[in-house]
Design a protein around this motif. Structure first.
Motif, PDB file in Angstrom:
ATOM      1  N   ALA A 123       0.835  -1.205   0.000  1.00 37.99           N
ATOM      2  CA  ALA A 123       0.000   0.000   0.000  1.00 37.99           C
ATOM      3  C   ALA A 123       0.869   1.255   0.000  1.00 37.99           C
ATOM      4  O   ALA A 123       1.969   1.268   0.556  1.00 37.99           O
ATOM      5  N   ARG A 124       0.348   2.306  -0.621  1.00 38.62           N
ATOM      6  CA  ARG A 124       1.058   3.589  -0.655  1.00 38.62           C
ATOM      7  C   ARG A 124       0.764   4.381   0.616  1.00 38.62           C
ATOM      8  O   ARG A 124      -0.383   4.493   1.038  1.00 38.62           O
ATOM      9  N   ILE A 125       1.833   4.936   1.181  1.00 41.78           N
ATOM     10  CA  ILE A 125       1.742   5.750   2.394  1.00 41.78           C
ATOM     11  C   ILE A 125       2.491   7.051   2.147  1.00 41.78           C
ATOM     12  O   ILE A 125       3.603   7.042   1.610  1.00 41.78           O
ATOM     13  N   THR A 126       1.892   8.163   2.546  1.00 44.88           N
ATOM     14  CA  THR A 126       2.561   9.459   2.495  1.00 44.88           C
ATOM     15  C   THR A 126       3.068   9.783   3.892  1.00 44.88           C
ATOM     16  O   THR A 126       2.317   9.678   4.867  1.00 44.88           O
ATOM     17  N   VAL A 127       4.330  10.153   3.990  1.00 42.94           N
ATOM     18  CA  VAL A 127       4.930  10.492   5.281  1.00 42.94           C
ATOM     19  C   VAL A 127       4.757  11.983   5.546  1.00 42.94           C
ATOM     20  O   VAL A 127       4.947  12.811   4.649  1.00 42.94           O
ATOM     21  N   LEU A 128       4.389  12.311   6.781  1.00 44.94           N
ATOM     22  CA  LEU A 128       4.224  13.699   7.206  1.00 44.94           C
ATOM     23  C   LEU A 128       5.302  14.051   8.224  1.00 44.94           C
ATOM     24  O   LEU A 128       5.714  13.215   9.018  1.00 44.94           O
ATOM     25  N   GLU A 129       5.716  15.308   8.184  1.00 46.31           N
ATOM     26  CA  GLU A 129       6.783  15.790   9.065  1.00 46.31           C
ATOM     27  C   GLU A 129       6.469  17.225   9.445  1.00 46.31           C
ATOM     28  O   GLU A 129       5.886  17.962   8.645  1.00 46.31           O
ATOM     29  N   ASP A 130       6.861  17.630  10.650  1.00 46.17           N
ATOM     30  CA  ASP A 130       6.625  19.026  11.019  1.00 46.17           C
ATOM     31  C   ASP A 130       7.702  19.937  10.441  1.00 46.17           C
ATOM     32  O   ASP A 130       7.399  20.921   9.781  1.00 46.17           O
ATOM     33  N   VAL A 131       8.963  19.615  10.672  1.00 48.98           N
ATOM     34  CA  VAL A 131      10.070  20.429  10.163  1.00 48.98           C
ATOM     35  C   VAL A 131      11.126  19.503   9.578  1.00 48.98           C
ATOM     36  O   VAL A 131      11.504  18.522  10.214  1.00 48.98           O
ATOM     37  N   VAL A 132      11.602  19.821   8.382  1.00 49.64           N
ATOM     38  CA  VAL A 132      12.692  19.059   7.771  1.00 49.64           C
ATOM     39  C   VAL A 132      13.945  19.922   7.772  1.00 49.64           C
ATOM     40  O   VAL A 132      13.926  21.054   7.284  1.00 49.64           O
ATOM     41  N   THR A 133      15.010  19.390   8.354  1.00 46.24           N
ATOM     42  CA  THR A 133      16.320  20.051   8.315  1.00 46.24           C
ATOM     43  C   THR A 133      17.238  19.194   7.454  1.00 46.24           C
ATOM     44  O   THR A 133      17.476  19.496   6.302  1.00 46.24           O
ATOM     45  N   THR A 134      17.702  18.076   8.006  1.00 43.46           N
ATOM     46  CA  THR A 134      18.568  17.168   7.250  1.00 43.46           C
ATOM     47  C   THR A 134      17.778  16.029   6.616  1.00 43.46           C
ATOM     48  O   THR A 134      18.309  15.301   5.786  1.00 43.46           O
ATOM     49  N   GLY A 135      16.537  15.855   7.049  1.00 44.10           N
ATOM     50  CA  GLY A 135      15.711  14.762   6.549  1.00 44.10           C
ATOM     51  C   GLY A 135      15.836  13.488   7.357  1.00 44.10           C
ATOM     52  O   GLY A 135      15.194  12.483   7.041  1.00 44.10           O
ATOM     53  N   GLY A 136      16.635  13.504   8.416  1.00 42.17           N
ATOM     54  CA  GLY A 136      16.895  12.296   9.194  1.00 42.17           C
ATOM     55  C   GLY A 136      15.660  11.636   9.783  1.00 42.17           C
ATOM     56  O   GLY A 136      15.500  10.415   9.706  1.00 42.17           O
ATOM     57  N   SER A 137      14.778  12.416  10.381  1.00 42.44           N
ATOM     58  CA  SER A 137      13.563  11.843  10.981  1.00 42.44           C
ATOM     59  C   SER A 137      12.665  11.230   9.915  1.00 42.44           C
ATOM     60  O   SER A 137      12.124  10.135  10.092  1.00 42.44           O
ATOM     61  N   SER A 138      12.521  11.937   8.815  1.00 41.06           N
ATOM     62  CA  SER A 138      11.692  11.418   7.721  1.00 41.06           C
ATOM     63  C   SER A 138      12.274  10.123   7.176  1.00 41.06           C
ATOM     64  O   SER A 138      11.543   9.159   6.924  1.00 41.06           O
ATOM     65  N   LEU A 139      13.584  10.100   6.999  1.00 39.73           N
ATOM     66  CA  LEU A 139      14.231   8.902   6.458  1.00 39.73           C
ATOM     67  C   LEU A 139      14.075   7.709   7.394  1.00 39.73           C
ATOM     68  O   LEU A 139      13.895   6.578   6.935  1.00 39.73           O
ATOM     69  N   LYS A 140      14.109   7.956   8.696  1.00 41.87           N
ATOM     70  CA  LYS A 140      13.920   6.863   9.653  1.00 41.87           C
ATOM     71  C   LYS A 140      12.504   6.291   9.525  1.00 41.87           C
ATOM     72  O   LYS A 140      12.312   5.073   9.513  1.00 41.87           O
ATOM     73  N   ALA A 141      11.521   7.172   9.421  1.00 42.23           N
ATOM     74  CA  ALA A 141      10.138   6.714   9.257  1.00 42.23           C
ATOM     75  C   ALA A 141       9.980   5.945   7.951  1.00 42.23           C
ATOM     76  O   ALA A 141       9.382   4.864   7.919  1.00 42.23           O
ATOM     77  N   VAL A 142      10.524   6.499   6.884  1.00 41.97           N
ATOM     78  CA  VAL A 142      10.417   5.853   5.566  1.00 41.97           C
ATOM     79  C   VAL A 142      11.076   4.478   5.589  1.00 41.97           C
ATOM     80  O   VAL A 142      10.531   3.505   5.052  1.00 41.97           O
ATOM     81  N   GLN A 143      12.233   4.385   6.211  1.00 40.99           N
ATOM     82  CA  GLN A 143      12.936   3.101   6.276  1.00 40.99           C
ATOM     83  C   GLN A 143      12.064   2.033   6.931  1.00 40.99           C
ATOM     84  O   GLN A 143      11.941   0.918   6.416  1.00 40.99           O
ATOM     85  N   GLN A 144      11.455   2.365   8.059  1.00 37.36           N
ATOM     86  CA  GLN A 144      10.603   1.391   8.749  1.00 37.36           C
ATOM     87  C   GLN A 144       9.397   1.002   7.899  1.00 37.36           C
ATOM     88  O   GLN A 144       9.015  -0.167   7.833  1.00 37.36           O
ATOM     89  N   LEU A 145       8.806   1.989   7.254  1.00 37.36           N
ATOM     90  CA  LEU A 145       7.635   1.708   6.414  1.00 37.36           C
ATOM     91  C   LEU A 145       8.009   0.847   5.213  1.00 37.36           C
ATOM     92  O   LEU A 145       7.301  -0.110   4.874  1.00 37.36           O
ATOM     93  N   ARG A 146       9.115   1.174   4.574  1.00 34.41           N
ATOM     94  CA  ARG A 146       9.549   0.382   3.415  1.00 34.41           C
ATOM     95  C   ARG A 146       9.929  -1.032   3.824  1.00 34.41           C
ATOM     96  O   ARG A 146       9.609  -1.992   3.120  1.00 34.41           O
ATOM     97  N   GLU A 147      10.616  -1.168   4.959  1.00 35.21           N
ATOM     98  CA  GLU A 147      10.998  -2.506   5.429  1.00 35.21           C
ATOM     99  C   GLU A 147       9.773  -3.354   5.775  1.00 35.21           C
ATOM    100  O   GLU A 147       9.830  -4.579   5.723  1.00 35.21           O
ATOM    101  N   THR A 148       8.680  -2.702   6.106  1.00 35.90           N
ATOM    102  CA  THR A 148       7.437  -3.411   6.413  1.00 35.90           C
ATOM    103  C   THR A 148       6.679  -3.771   5.136  1.00 35.90           C
ATOM    104  O   THR A 148       5.716  -4.525   5.176  1.00 35.90           O
ATOM    105  N   GLY A 149       7.126  -3.233   4.006  1.00 39.03           N
ATOM    106  CA  GLY A 149       6.520  -3.603   2.727  1.00 39.03           C
ATOM    107  C   GLY A 149       5.636  -2.548   2.097  1.00 39.03           C
ATOM    108  O   GLY A 149       4.907  -2.831   1.148  1.00 39.03           O
TER     109      GLY A 149
END
Length: 196
Positions: A123-149
């Motif tokens: 399934a497609r999921i859109t990730v939401l973030e409050d503030v992006v600086t380096t993208g680290g928090s977003s990338l961590k969320a994306v990694q977990q979601l992608r690893e889950t399929g």
């Protein structure tokens, strides 16, 4: 008779005013990324207020991919955002659930990384973030979601600090959509300050 809903542009302008007044600070700060900055944006005073949450839900929903079945984000900053967008979607008669991505697996029970109604794999999921600086928090969320399929190709943020986050996300094959750039919030804060 119910009042007419405000226009999208009026909502966007009000949200920018709220961020400038309640979320933005100028001074000397250490960011979550460890970087030093003269600008600090903490969206929680806006995202944890009822009226701010309503504005954010409507504004962010506009950029959620049409075929997304969920919005998700890393706890804590994204928690109110995913809830607000899921609620705004329901009010617009769109089915869109919310997921919270833990910073580490739950230490008991199912040891889950994700909380919320889990969609089927692929399934497609859109990730939401409050503030992006380096993208680290977003990338961590994306990694977990992608690893889950799950399929994740877009991150939507309230504020992009324009400090390399977009490039880091693009390198991970992610599109970054931001409601505002840091300079827009800072400029509005200066304007509001001169008006008072």
């Amino acid at each position: 008779m119910s009042p007419l809903p405000p226009s999208a542009e009026a909502c966007r302008d009000e949200l920018l005013n709220r961020l400038a007044r309640e979320a933005y600070r100028h001074g000397d700060f250490t960011l979550a990324s460890g970087r030093q900055s003269n600008h600090y944006v903490n969206c929680k005073p806006v995202s944890l207020s009822g009226s701010g949450l309503e504005l954010l839900g409507l504004a962010l929903l506009k950029y959620v991919e049409p075929d997304a079945v969920c919005v998700a984000g890393l706890t804590l900053g994204a928690d109110p955002l995913v809830s607000a967008v899921a609620m705004a979607a329901a009010q617009a008669e769109r089915t869109l659930n919310a997921l919270i991505v833990r910073k580490q697996a739950k230490g008991h029970g199912t040891a889950a990384w994700l909380e919320g109604p889990l969609p089927p794999s692929g399934a497609r999921i859109t990730v939401l973030e409050d503030v992006v600086t380096t993208g680290g928090s977003s990338l961590k969320a994306v990694q977990q979601l992608r690893e889950t399929g799950y399929l994740v190709t877009r991150v939507v943020t309230i504020v992009d600090r324009q400090e390399g986050g977009e490039e880091a996300l693009n390198a991970a094959e992610l599109e970054l959509v931001s409601l505002y750039q840091l300079n827009q919030v800072a400029e509005r804060a200066r304007q509001l300050e001169t008006e008072t």
